[in-house]
Design a protein around this motif. Structure first.
Motif, short mmCIF file in Angstrom:
data_model
loop_
_atom_site.label_atom_id
_atom_site.label_comp_id
_atom_site.label_asym_id
_atom_site.label_seq_id
_atom_site.Cartn_x
_atom_site.Cartn_y
_atom_site.Cartn_z
N ALA A 129 0.84 -1.21 0.00
CA ALA A 129 0.00 0.00 0.00
C ALA A 129 0.87 1.25 0.00
O ALA A 129 0.55 2.25 -0.67
N LEU A 130 1.98 1.21 0.74
CA LEU A 130 2.91 2.34 0.74
C LEU A 130 3.48 2.56 -0.66
O LEU A 130 3.55 3.70 -1.15
N LEU A 131 3.90 1.49 -1.31
CA LEU A 131 4.47 1.60 -2.65
C LEU A 131 3.46 2.21 -3.62
O LEU A 131 3.81 3.07 -4.43
N ARG A 132 2.22 1.80 -3.52
CA ARG A 132 1.19 2.38 -4.39
C ARG A 132 0.99 3.86 -4.09
O ARG A 132 0.88 4.67 -5.01
N ALA A 133 0.93 4.21 -2.82
CA ALA A 133 0.71 5.61 -2.45
C ALA A 133 1.86 6.49 -2.92
O ALA A 133 1.63 7.60 -3.44
N VAL A 134 3.09 6.03 -2.77
CA VAL A 134 4.25 6.79 -3.24
C VAL A 134 4.21 6.92 -4.75
O VAL A 134 4.50 7.99 -5.32
N SER A 135 3.83 5.84 -5.43
CA SER A 135 3.74 5.86 -6.89
C SER A 135 2.73 6.90 -7.35
O SER A 135 3.00 7.69 -8.28
N GLU A 136 1.59 6.96 -6.71
CA GLU A 136 0.55 7.89 -7.14
C GLU A 136 0.92 9.33 -6.80
O GLU A 136 0.63 10.25 -7.58
N ARG A 137 1.57 9.55 -5.67
CA ARG A 137 2.04 10.91 -5.36
C ARG A 137 3.09 11.35 -6.37
O ARG A 137 3.11 12.52 -6.79
N THR A 138 3.97 10.43 -6.73
CA THR A 138 5.02 10.77 -7.70
C THR A 138 4.41 11.08 -9.06
O THR A 138 4.83 12.02 -9.74
N PRO B 183 8.46 12.03 -16.86
CA PRO B 183 7.50 11.03 -16.35
C PRO B 183 8.02 9.60 -16.47
O PRO B 183 7.80 8.78 -15.57
N GLY B 184 8.72 9.30 -17.56
CA GLY B 184 9.28 7.96 -17.74
C GLY B 184 10.41 7.68 -16.76
O GLY B 184 10.55 6.56 -16.26
N VAL B 185 11.23 8.67 -16.48
CA VAL B 185 12.31 8.50 -15.51
C VAL B 185 11.73 8.27 -14.12
O VAL B 185 12.24 7.43 -13.36
N ALA B 186 10.69 8.99 -13.77
CA ALA B 186 10.05 8.78 -12.47
C ALA B 186 9.54 7.35 -12.35
O ALA B 186 9.67 6.72 -11.28
N TRP B 187 8.98 6.82 -13.43
CA TRP B 187 8.51 5.44 -13.43
C TRP B 187 9.68 4.48 -13.22
O TRP B 187 9.61 3.54 -12.43
N TRP B 188 10.81 4.73 -13.91
CA TRP B 188 12.00 3.89 -13.75
C TRP B 188 12.49 3.95 -12.31
O TRP B 188 12.87 2.92 -11.72
N ALA C 220 4.19 -6.30 -6.16
CA ALA C 220 4.87 -5.02 -6.39
C ALA C 220 4.41 -4.39 -7.70
O ALA C 220 4.18 -3.18 -7.78
N ARG C 221 4.29 -5.20 -8.74
CA ARG C 221 3.82 -4.69 -10.03
C ARG C 221 2.42 -4.11 -9.90
O ARG C 221 2.12 -3.04 -10.46
N ALA C 222 1.57 -4.80 -9.18
CA ALA C 222 0.21 -4.31 -8.99
C ALA C 222 0.20 -2.98 -8.24
O ALA C 222 -0.60 -2.09 -8.53
N TYR D 241 0.30 4.01 -11.78
CA TYR D 241 1.13 5.19 -12.05
C TYR D 241 0.72 5.90 -13.33
O TYR D 241 0.45 7.10 -13.33
N GLU D 242 0.66 5.18 -14.43
CA GLU D 242 0.38 5.82 -15.72
C GLU D 242 -1.02 6.42 -15.74
O GLU D 242 -1.20 7.57 -16.19
N GLU D 243 -1.99 5.68 -15.23
CA GLU D 243 -3.36 6.20 -15.20
C GLU D 243 -3.44 7.48 -14.37
O GLU D 243 -4.09 8.45 -14.75
N THR D 244 -2.76 7.48 -13.22
CA THR D 244 -2.77 8.65 -12.36
C THR D 244 -2.10 9.83 -13.04
O THR D 244 -2.62 10.96 -13.01
N PHE D 245 -0.96 9.59 -13.67
CA PHE D 245 -0.24 10.66 -14.35
C PHE D 245 -1.08 11.26 -15.47
O PHE D 245 -1.22 12.49 -15.57
#
Length: 491
Positions: free
Chosen positions: A229-238, A299-304, A323-325, A330-334
């Motif tokens: 859940a933390l990983l998802r939240a950080v991903s969406e904030r990023t 945006p691509g570098v942030a994903w990497w 982890a992938r899930a 990320y992309e949808e949020t961005f």
């Protein structure tokens, strides 16, 4: 006045009371405790009243010598516990191993949960042959941009003040030293997680994740897999941060994993730039020979970088698929956040199916004509308000192409109402951004002891959507010499 009254008046209240040291409680594996290295003859360069109020500093703090000494690193505020943290990271896509706070020292955490960090206050165990210092030039840039980004509504670390010293610092040439006092809820980076994962220190990795969740992402604690859940939240904030950067035309310049905030803040201002002409492939960092951190690649570098974070957190998250899930949104949020922000820049209140195509067509037009990005948006805002698009057409060499786009745009404006659209646009598209040449002018004056231009920029950038009559030059086209400004990682 009685002697008791005189004595009471002469005793100054502490600058900051009730220090906490949450990060220090993680344990010695996370940092080295050390004092800043003093600088001779410090003086004030600039200060933010807004951040001072946020911290609850006394009104006379800029007149106090103890404040000047504390924020230069010459004396410790009572209750502070200075330390430099260790982390690792990928730099320009290559694993760099152990890094850390090479020229920054964390003083501690205030009672309100804000960390104060001095940048440029001397060597630490993580300086990697560096001198641990910052120069006046880079310190002014970071100070101005931190506060400018905040005024634009872009998540960022803040800057309380800059102090200067005549102490020499060698870069491409000999410059003078300066210290920036930075403020944030936390300075934890992706690289902190990478450090302990790379060393197989899973107990420390778990402790770090638990600290971040409990302090900054408590909503992640209740689920079956808090670390996922933390990983998802950080991903969406990023993702949301990247959308804000792209909409504002902001180039960071050095998006290494150790420069990525776990809170989704803009952090570590170095070779940054706001776009002048709209060039999607613009490279603002002259140290970036391969263009890894070009504007349109951010945006691509942030994903990497998030993939690197996910790899580091895998021992805590569990399965690779989990982890992938966690990163899958990320992309949808961005995309959704960027389109929402671009709609606001166009004054469109209601989402419609063709909005994305309208935005894409406009960005292609801007890129084809290398149209000045901030000036275009501000002129468009005024054009919608006045119903006169001629000043906007003047920005395009291919006026027929712009006119064709304008027909589609005006149809949508008619649906939403131009008056409402104009009001939204004037609150969304700033008149003033920190262009490189404006920062350079303030720096050149400051090197001569004149801080008036810095103070003018502070005033304009603190309220970037206001007109500020009399400051037309600060909102105009960049001079020809602006293109010769070279900003590198040493900046």
């Amino acid at each position: 006045m009685t002697s008791h009254q005189a004595l009471a008046d002469s005793v100054q209240a502490p600058l900051l009371a009730g220090w906490r040291n949450g990060f220090a409680a993680l344990g010695p594996a996370f940092f080295t405790e050390l004092r800043p290295t003093p600088l001779p003859s410090p003086h004030w360069v600039g200060a933010s009243d807004d951040v001072a109020a946020l911290l609850g500093l006394p009104q006379d703090w800029q007149r106090r010598d103890d404040a000047l000494q504390a924020f230069t690193g010459n004396a410790l505020p009572p209750g502070s516990r200075p330390l430099a943290s260790v982390y690792s990271g990928h730099q320009f896509g290559v694993w760099a191993g152990q890094l850390g706070d090479g020229r920054a020292i964390l003083l501690g955490e205030t009672a309100d949960g804000l960390e104060l960090q001095l940048k440029g206050c001397g060597r630490t165990p993580y300086s990697r042959m560096g001198d641990g210092r910052a120069v006046l030039r880079s310190s002014i840039r970071e100070f101005l941009c931190s506060e400018a980004m905040h005024a634009l509504g872009i998540p960022t670390t803040r800057a309380l003040c800059v102090t200067g010293s005549p102490a020499p610092v060698v870069r491409e040439e000999i410059e003078t030293a300066a210290v920036v006092t930075r403020v944030a809820p936390s300075f934890i980076r992706f690289g902190h997680f990478e450090h302990f994962a790379a060393r197989g220190q899973q107990a420390e990795l778990r402790r770090l994740a638990d600290y971040v969740i409990d302090r900054y992402y408590p909503e992640c604690r209740g689920g079956a897999n808090p670390c996922a859940a933390l990983l998802r939240a950080v991903s969406e904030r990023t993702a949301a941060l990247m959308a804000r950067w792209q909409a504002a035309g902001f180039c960071h310049g050095v998006m290494n994993t150790d420069n990525m905030s776990i809170l989704g803040l803009t952090i570590d201002y170095g070779p940054f730039q706001f776009l002048d002409a709209f060039d999607p492939g613009h490279i603002c960092n002259h140290s970036d020979a391969q263009g890894r951190y070009a504007f349109d690649r951010q945006p691509g570098v942030a994903w990497w970088n998030l993939l690197c974070l996910a790899q580091a957190m895998l021992p805590l998250v569990g399965e690779v698929e989990t982890a992938r899930a966690a990163l899958s949104t990320y992309e949808e949020t961005f995309v959704a956040e960027l389109l929402r922000r671009m709609r606001a820049k166009l004054g469109l209140q209601q989402p419609r199916e063709g909005d994305g195509a309208l935005v894409d067509a406009l960005l292609r037009l801007l890129a084809a004509g290398r149209v000045d990005y901030p000036i275009f948006w501000r002129r468009l805002s005024h054009a919608v308000a006045a119903g006169d698009f001629e000043p906007v057409r003047d920005l395009f060499a291919d006026r027929a192409a712009f006119d064709a786009w304008l027909l589609s745009y005006e149809e949508l404006l008619a649906l939403d109402g131009q008056a409402i659209a104009a009001d939204l646009m004037l609150k969304t598209n700033p008149r003033f951004v920190l262009r490189n040449h404006l920062g350079e002018q303030a720096i050149r004056a400051a090197k001569l002891g004149d801080f008036s231009e810095l103070q003018t920029l502070q005033k304009l950038l603190a309220r970037p959507f206001d007109e500020h009559p009399g400051h037309e030059a600060h909102a105009g086209f960049p001079p020809d010499w602006a293109s010769t400004i070279s900003i590198s990682c040493s900046s």
